[in-house]
Design an enzyme around this catalytic site. Structure first.
Site, PDB file in Angstrom:
ATOM      1  CD  GLU A 200      -1.327   0.006   3.675  1.00 32.46           C
ATOM      2  OE1 GLU A 200      -1.035   0.587   4.730  1.00 32.46           O
ATOM      3  OE2 GLU A 200      -2.390  -0.614   3.515  1.00 32.46           O
ATOM      4  NE  ARG A 292      -4.331  -9.060  18.004  1.00 32.04           N
ATOM      5  CZ  ARG A 292      -3.668  -7.966  18.345  1.00 32.04           C
ATOM      6  NH1 ARG A 292      -3.875  -7.412  19.525  1.00 32.04           N
ATOM      7  NH2 ARG A 292      -2.803  -7.410  17.516  1.00 32.04           N
TER       8      ARG A 292
END
Length: 673
Positions: A200, A292
């Site tokens: 990216e 998480r």
């Protein structure tokens, strides 16, 4: 709720989950490797089960062993913590297939979000801004190189799975791409078991701002405001705080809406974090979703008053989110900051350390200070896992007060055994870029010299910190001698004193200290808190010196000062309220030998596994040329040639586990040396 929960993790997060479960009356089961048999999470849990060898692949990454332990212990649910299997979709599915509850999102959700590439595509399809890049399945190096050229430089190579700053590289030129790709894939494979990467565009000087989200099985998704994590070194978060000093109410609302939209699109259940890259003008781009609990979750807890682990447990048990969270933006009270105390040496490239924590002093917990740790004094920091010692979290009415709380907390820290990063953290929380709230994710790497390295005055001066260290050494020696004399036959004998007393003239003692390897010899005259200190042509008159409650108070040339003191037989550390100054004791009189011989070998800086060997006997290498790469404590360490020369022997192969100081490569002798 559950009767019994197994924690499929270790360290401070395992201890954190155990304490919440205990408060809720839930029985806990710990799992442990050979290296963790005596660890604190094992001692805290109601039950503990051995699951394998010391390396993660032999224990904490073994889903089958963890499930066997859960069944044997009668657990109804498994909490994965963070790291290891916490974002492993196959493990989440296996837990559900075993009839147990996985305290986290489903495996199906993880597969859509656990891959950075998949999550990025998903966000783009739902209108969330994303950075231009490549997220395809085709991982052919030639294709990746072509895509890199299309995206343009600088660009970021990122491991598609995992986190924690592992498997990430910035590439600024096409000729650097191949080597960076190889290193990134290797690190990702070692850390996460998968080497897929995405590319990216690299946003220059961005800020890293993340939103804590929570979803339940009843269709509700909320966000609990932002955390700023822009203070980073090599993509590893160093300081986390909430609220962000950069985010305006309008920007918070827009980013919060985007975070909730991401959760709703996935029917997200349990805790998650939506992470954004934020430009200097407030433009933001989706970066990744962590499925998480995050390491930095305590700062959110301190400003919201929530226990996120309890919320995880309740949501996993089928309860809806509390109505107070559904009525609008969650109230945030005050400011919270978190720092991570690591066993590492910032002056040696943050080389991870290991060994027994001979001394571990941390600030006492209070309404303003929270300590999350998985170790206590006497425990060992092992080479097999992350070298974090503790997280220091503070809370106060505003950011300025919280920063001062953190400075005060750090001043109380003392670590003996492996080196720690506490001095680095103390510089960090006083640096203008942090105080002013202007730091970006690359600032530390660009200005690292401002945070590490020696900062003492020249040996020709007698600075206050050196004077204080000498006075503390003198007082401690005098007190020890008097205490020892009390047990002798004549406690009043002048020969039992340690003040340099001599018949007919004032006492003189040489106090020798090492600072950053430099030997400093100070001549001390006097006793009982009154001294004249000489270092070359520099002199200091000391009066009224006393050691009380771990602190030294004295007058230096008539000016009073107080220092916090940490001292033992090997070293003395004085803290002036702003920073610590560490000295090692040295013999007063020594023979110093010198050597001008250049190094003829490369040694292992710490225990670890060899992952790359780039030289063979007979090769001619340049000074600083990369020769080997070893992996230790979940990081890759590049070992370079100490000088130009010819390789005589390579004494390690790929896959070998080597001990610290093992000779890995030898060089042929230099003629005439």
């Amino acid at each position: 709720m559950f009767d019994t929960v197994l924690i499929a993790n270790r360290g401070e997060i395992a201890c954190r989950v155990i304490r919440t479960c205990r408060r809720l009356g839930i029985r806990t089961v710990a799992v442990y490797s050979d290296a963790d048999a005596d660890a604190q999470h094992v001692r805290l849990a109601d039950d503990a089960r051995h699951i394998g060898g010391p390396r993660p692949a032999e224990s904490y990454l073994r889903g089958d062993a963890i499930l066997d332990a859960a069944r044997a212990a009668g657990a109804q649910a498994i909490h994965p913590g963070y790291g290891f299997l916490s974002e492993n979709a196959d493990f989440a599915d296996a837990v559900e297939a075993a009839g147990l509850c996985f305290i986290g999102p489903s495996g199906a959700s993880m597969r859509r979000m656990g891959s950075k590439a998949g999550a990025k595509d998903l966000m783009a399809s739902h209108g969330v801004p994303v950075v231009p890049g490549y997220t395809g399945d085709d991982q052919d190096p030639a294709l990746l190189a072509r895509e890199a050229g299309r995206i343009g430089f600088p660009l970021m190579i990122k491991a598609a799975y995992g986190g924690g700053g592992k498997g990430m590289r910035i590439v600024r030129a096409a000729e650097e791409f191949g080597a960076a790709l190889e290193s990134c894939q290797r690190e990702a494979r070692n850390a996460f078991g998968r080497d897929r990467v995405l590319l990216e565009r690299y946003v220059e000087r961005p800020r890293h701002i993340e939103f804590q989200i929570f979803g339940d099985a009843h269709g509700h998704v909320v966000h609990l405001n932002e955390r700023e994590c822009s203070a980073q070194r090599r993509y590893q978060k160093v300081l986390e705080e909430t609220p962000s000093p950069f985010v305006t109410p309008e920007l918070r609302a827009r980013m919060g809406e985007a975070a909730i939209a991401a959760g709703r699109a996935l029917d997200y259940v349990n805790a998650g974090t939506v992470e954004f890259i934020v430009g200097q003008q407030g433009d933001f781009y989706f970066m990744e979703i962590n499925t998480r609990l995050q390491v930095e979750h305590p700062v959110t807890e301190l400003v919201t008053g929530l226990d996120l682990v309890e919320l995880q447990l309740r949501v996993a048990a089928g309860e809806a989110l509390p109505p107070a969270l559904l009525d609008g933006p969650v109230a945030s009270r005050g400011h919270a900051i978190e720092l991570r105390l690591y066993a590492e040496d910032p002056d040696q490239g943050f080389l991870p350390g290991s060994g027994v924590l001979e001394t571990l002093r941390l600030p006492p917990p209070s309404t303003h200070v929270r300590i999350d740790s998985g170790v206590v004094e006497g425990d060992a920091v092992t080479i097999f896992y992350d070298p974090m010692i503790a997280k220091l979290i503070v809370h106060d009415i505003d950011r300025a007060a919280a920063l001062q709380r953190m400075r005060d907390a750090l001043a109380e820290v003392d670590v003996v055994g492996p080196k720690s990063n506490v001095a680095f953290l103390e510089r960090l929380v006083r640096h203008a870029a942090v105080v002013d709230g202007t730091i970006d994710t690359g600032y530390l790497d660009r200005h690292l010299d401002a945070f590490v390295g020696a900062s003492g005055d020249a040996a020709s001066a007698l600075p206050l910190d050196l004077a204080a260290a000498v006075v503390a050494t003198l007082l401690d020696g005098e007190r020890a001698a008097i205490d020892a004399a009390r047990t002798g036959t004549d406690p009043h004998s002048p020969w039992a004193r340690a003040d340099g007393w001599r018949l007919g003239h004032a006492g003189k003692r040489i106090v020798a200290l090492l600072r950053d390897g430099e030997r400093l010899e100070v001549a001390a005259h006097g006793a009982d808190g009154r001294y004249r200190l000489d270092l070359g042509d520099a002199h200091v008159e000391v009066d009224g010196a006393r050691l009380v409650d771990g602190g030294l108070s004295a007058r230096y040339d008539g000016v009073g000062a107080r220092h916090r003191v940490f001292a033992d037989a090997r070293r003395v550390v004085v803290h002036d309220g702003t920073r610590r100054h560490a000295f090692e004791h040295a013999p007063a009189f020594v023979f110093a030998a010198t050597s001008t011989t250049q190094s003829d070998r490369i040694v292992a800086p710490m225990p670890g596994r060899i992952v790359v060997v780039k030289a063979t006997p007979g090769d001619v290498v340049a000074e600083n040329q990369e020769v080997l790469v070893m992996e230790a404590m979940k990081m890759e360490l590049t070992l370079r040639a100490p000088r130009a020369g010819t390789i005589a022997a390579v004494q390690a192969a790929v896959g070998d586990f080597v001990e610290a100081d093992a000779v890995l490569v030898r060089f042929e002798a230099v003629e005439g040396a």
